[in-house]
Design a protein around this motif. Structure first.
Motif, short mmCIF file in Angstrom:
data_model
loop_
_atom_site.label_atom_id
_atom_site.label_comp_id
_atom_site.label_asym_id
_atom_site.label_seq_id
_atom_site.Cartn_x
_atom_site.Cartn_y
_atom_site.Cartn_z
N ASP A 249 1.12 -1.13 -0.02
CA ASP A 249 -0.16 -0.03 0.08
C ASP A 249 0.76 1.11 0.14
O ASP A 249 2.27 1.07 -0.10
N PHE B 103 -1.00 3.57 4.72
CA PHE B 103 -1.51 2.17 4.97
C PHE B 103 -2.02 1.83 6.42
O PHE B 103 -2.65 0.80 6.70
N ARG C 261 -5.10 -0.05 5.34
CA ARG C 261 -5.00 -1.43 5.64
C ARG C 261 -4.95 -1.74 7.32
O ARG C 261 -4.21 -2.58 7.44
#
Length: 280
Positions: free
Chosen positions: A246, A250, A254
């Motif tokens: 990512d 992130f 994520r």
């Protein structure tokens, strides 16, 4: 069940600091979050929600950001690390684990170095060793030099893909959601944060950081190229590097993937040396 955050604004000799604590009872030290440049604490709440709900978490707005007052004079990272120590005293915390994100990663390094007894473990996300870093693209750095993205949500949406990379390139709605959580402290606070990092580097003392350290990097980070995170993991003695698929943010985009990695690191007990192993 996740506990709600307790928001407080504390006064440390005239410097107002807005803090947020999520109570917990997990048998590990609380996690202190040092956020990125210009970023108010609300921006990391999606990440916090992905962590174990029993983990105690401490977040705060640095001076000049969000709900914290802007000081008259600029500060340096060493002064900010001292302010964090005083904040923890005020909130009645001794030892903590620390995660630093981007600009906040430099602050986290400084705190771990200046107050090693108060930092048990260190997590560095999308950050660098400072002035000696390998820089991102000039266009990205130019946009980062201005606080405009924290003052104009429409501008944030316009440039998000270029400066944050990763999921922001694929999902325009992420930028709108991110911009909606921004609470700007004004231009001066942003420039004070930039001044804190002017000429600062940890490269010459990274080898003295003794805390177990988790280094997290995005493989599509326009602001902090991956080589910088590899340098941190190489220079810090007890460090391990984990690369996320990512961009720069992130930790938010994520969170469901990154949170378990961080929890595993925080809960892991160091292995004791076996002085006289038995033959098997």
């Amino acid at each position: 069940m996740t506990q709600p955050f307790v928001f407080r604004t504390i006064n440390l000799d005239g410097q107002l600091l807005r803090t947020a604590v999520r109570p917990g009872n997990l048998d590990v030290p609380p996690l202190l979050i040092c956020n990125g440049i210009g970023a108010n604490l609300e921006l990391v709440l999606p990440f916090v929600k992905a962590l174990n709900p029993e983990l105690e978490v401490i977040a705060f707005d640095v001076p000049g950001v969000g709900g914290s007052s802007t000081p008259t004079l600029p500060y340096r990272f060493r002064g900010l690390a001292k302010l964090i120590a005083r904040m923890l005293d005020y909130l009645d915390y001794g030892q903590v684990n620390v995660i630093g994100v981007s600009w906040g990663g430099a602050l986290a390094q400084q705190f771990a170095y200046d107050y090693p007894e108060r930092c048990k473990k260190l997590v560095l996300a999308a950050t660098s060793a400072g002035a000696l870093m390998i820089p991102g693209k000039p266009k990205v750095l130019w946009r980062m030099a201005s606080p405009r993205r924290y003052l104009q949500p429409s501008y944030t949406v316009h440039i998000a893909a270029d400066i944050y990379g990763g999921a922001f390139r694929r999902d325009p709605e992420l930028a709108m959601s991110h911009a909606s959580k921004i609470r700007s402290g004004g231009k001066l606070g942003y420039y004070w944060q930039m001044f804190a990092g002017l000429g600062w580097t940890s490269a010459h003392w990274l080898h003295r950081i003794r805390q177990p350290t988790l280094v997290l990097a995005g493989d599509d980070d326009p602001i902090i190229p991956l080589v910088n995170m590899r340098l941190l993991a190489w220079r810090i003695p007890n460090a391990v590097l984990h690369v996320i698929d990512d961009g720069h943010l992130f930790l938010i985009t994520r969170a469901a993937v990154v949170a378990p990695i961080i929890m595993g690191f925080l809960e892991e007990e160091p292995q004791r040396a076996v002085m006289h192993p038995q033959a098997v």
